[in-house]
Scaffold this motif. Structure first.
Motif, PDB file in Angstrom:
ATOM      1  N   ASP A   1      59.438   9.531  15.227  1.00  0.00           N
ATOM      2  CA  ASP A   1      59.783  10.349  16.477  1.00  0.00           C
ATOM      3  C   ASP A   1      58.833  11.336  17.106  1.00  0.00           C
ATOM      4  OD1 ASP A   1      62.922   9.851  15.980  1.00  0.00           O
ATOM      5  OD2 ASP A   1      62.433  10.877  13.942  1.00  0.00           O
ATOM      6  N   LEU A   2      57.650  11.183  16.510  1.00  0.00           N
ATOM      7  CA  LEU A   2      56.298  11.966  17.149  1.00  0.00           C
ATOM      8  C   LEU A   2      55.291  11.405  16.255  1.00  0.00           C
ATOM      9  CD1 LEU A   2      55.883  15.595  18.103  1.00  0.00           C
ATOM     10  CD2 LEU A   2      54.332  14.492  16.406  1.00  0.00           C
ATOM     11  N   VAL A   3      54.103  11.243  16.847  1.00  0.00           N
ATOM     12  CA  VAL A   3      52.960  10.700  16.539  1.00  0.00           C
ATOM     13  C   VAL A   3      51.938  11.775  16.488  1.00  0.00           C
ATOM     14  CG1 VAL A   3      51.100   9.124  16.323  1.00  0.00           C
ATOM     15  CG2 VAL A   3      53.387   8.153  16.663  1.00  0.00           C
ATOM     16  N   ILE A   4      50.949  12.155  15.432  1.00  0.00           N
ATOM     17  CA  ILE A   4      50.008  12.843  15.507  1.00  0.00           C
ATOM     18  C   ILE A   4      48.840  12.157  15.103  1.00  0.00           C
ATOM     19  CG2 ILE A   4      48.957  14.860  14.273  1.00  0.00           C
ATOM     20  CD1 ILE A   4      51.683  15.897  13.456  1.00  0.00           C
TER      21      ILE A   4
ATOM     22  N   LEU B   1      53.369  12.767  21.691  1.00  0.00           N
ATOM     23  CA  LEU B   1      52.221  12.551  21.067  1.00  0.00           C
ATOM     24  C   LEU B   1      51.571  13.862  20.861  1.00  0.00           C
ATOM     25  CD1 LEU B   1      51.140   9.340  23.033  1.00  0.00           C
ATOM     26  CD2 LEU B   1      52.182   9.313  20.473  1.00  0.00           C
ATOM     27  N   LEU B   2      50.814  14.070  19.741  1.00  0.00           N
ATOM     28  CA  LEU B   2      49.883  15.040  19.490  1.00  0.00           C
ATOM     29  C   LEU B   2      48.593  14.660  19.021  1.00  0.00           C
ATOM     30  CD1 LEU B   2      49.354  18.123  19.110  1.00  0.00           C
ATOM     31  CD2 LEU B   2      50.475  18.184  16.845  1.00  0.00           C
ATOM     32  N   VAL B   3      47.581  14.849  19.565  1.00  0.00           N
ATOM     33  CA  VAL B   3      46.145  14.688  19.322  1.00  0.00           C
ATOM     34  C   VAL B   3      45.419  15.681  18.706  1.00  0.00           C
ATOM     35  CG1 VAL B   3      43.737  13.981  20.205  1.00  0.00           C
ATOM     36  CG2 VAL B   3      45.925  12.812  21.229  1.00  0.00           C
TER      37      VAL B   3
ATOM     38  N   ASP C   1      48.835  13.547  33.511  1.00  0.00           N
ATOM     39  CA  ASP C   1      50.222  13.350  33.591  1.00  0.00           C
ATOM     40  C   ASP C   1      51.020  11.804  32.811  1.00  0.00           C
ATOM     41  OD1 ASP C   1      50.630  15.870  34.051  1.00  0.00           O
ATOM     42  OD2 ASP C   1      51.099  15.613  36.250  1.00  0.00           O
ATOM     43  N   ILE C   2      49.920  10.830  33.428  1.00  0.00           N
ATOM     44  CA  ILE C   2      50.642   9.665  32.782  1.00  0.00           C
ATOM     45  C   ILE C   2      50.948   9.667  31.196  1.00  0.00           C
ATOM     46  CG2 ILE C   2      49.569   8.471  34.787  1.00  0.00           C
ATOM     47  CD1 ILE C   2      47.365   7.220  33.160  1.00  0.00           C
ATOM     48  N   TRP C   3      50.081  10.385  30.327  1.00  0.00           N
ATOM     49  CA  TRP C   3      49.805  10.476  29.177  1.00  0.00           C
ATOM     50  C   TRP C   3      51.158  11.223  28.704  1.00  0.00           C
ATOM     51  CZ3 TRP C   3      47.936   6.402  27.287  1.00  0.00           C
ATOM     52  CH2 TRP C   3      46.653   5.972  28.165  1.00  0.00           C
ATOM     53  N   LYS C   4      51.992  12.081  29.378  1.00  0.00           N
ATOM     54  CA  LYS C   4      52.930  12.745  28.993  1.00  0.00           C
ATOM     55  C   LYS C   4      53.943  12.135  28.276  1.00  0.00           C
ATOM     56  CE  LYS C   4      50.275  16.575  30.316  1.00  0.00           C
ATOM     57  NZ  LYS C   4      49.539  16.769  29.579  1.00  0.00           N
ATOM     58  N   PRO C   5      54.661  12.739  27.201  1.00  0.00           N
ATOM     59  CA  PRO C   5      54.333  13.970  26.578  1.00  0.00           C
ATOM     60  C   PRO C   5      53.257  13.855  25.452  1.00  0.00           C
ATOM     61  CG  PRO C   5      56.361  13.179  25.554  1.00  0.00           C
ATOM     62  CD  PRO C   5      55.975  12.170  26.779  1.00  0.00           C
ATOM     63  N   LEU C   6      52.269  14.712  25.880  1.00  0.00           N
ATOM     64  CA  LEU C   6      50.876  14.605  24.977  1.00  0.00           C
ATOM     65  C   LEU C   6      50.509  15.822  24.949  1.00  0.00           C
ATOM     66  CD1 LEU C   6      48.342  11.836  24.413  1.00  0.00           C
ATOM     67  CD2 LEU C   6      47.597  14.121  25.208  1.00  0.00           C
TER      68      LEU C   6
END
Length: 129
Positions: A50-53, A79-81, A98-103
């Motif tokens: 559901d989410l990647v860190i 995504l969370l870096v 913005d193309i990478w959102k949600p990040l």
């Protein structure tokens, strides 16, 4: 009872990965660990999260390449870096675009509570299918 949200953590430092896994599991998440981007991509394909860190600097496939690959599979995946190193070299895509959102990007060292707050924000902001 609903299944807990699934978080995939790509981190090549074993102690950091285990600490994040333990913290997130205690907060009620199901966590899968990967030691690098290639392993994370394989794990995501077999059991979508559901989410990647992700860390940025990892062997075999770095975080930037992982983000690109994951975006190809799911444009809306949160995504969370979490990294101590974030290059913005000429010719590379700027992950803050913005193309990478949600990040979201957090710089190491970061407190577990800040990671948790960011995870909550990303998870509640994602569109429902």
């Amino acid at each position: 009872m609903p299944e807990p949200a699934h978080i995939l953590v790509a981190e090549d430092e074993p102690l950091a990965a285990m600490a994040m896994e333990d913290f997130l599991q205690r907060k009620g998440y199901r966590v899968t660990l990967a030691q690098d981007g290639l392993e994370a991509l394989e794990r995501y394909r077999n059991d979508p999260a559901d989410l990647v860190i992700t860390d940025m600097r990892m062997p075999r496939m770095d975080g930037r390449a992982l983000v690109r690959e994951l975006r190809g599979l799911s444009a809306a995946l949160p995504l969370l870096v979490v990294t101590g190193f974030m290059p913005m070299e000429p010719g590379q895509d700027d992950l803050t675009s913005d193309i990478w959102k949600p990040l979201e990007i957090l710089r190491k060292p970061v407190s577990p509570q800040v990671v948790l707050d960011t995870v909550h924000r990303l998870m509640t902001a994602r569109p429902t299918a």
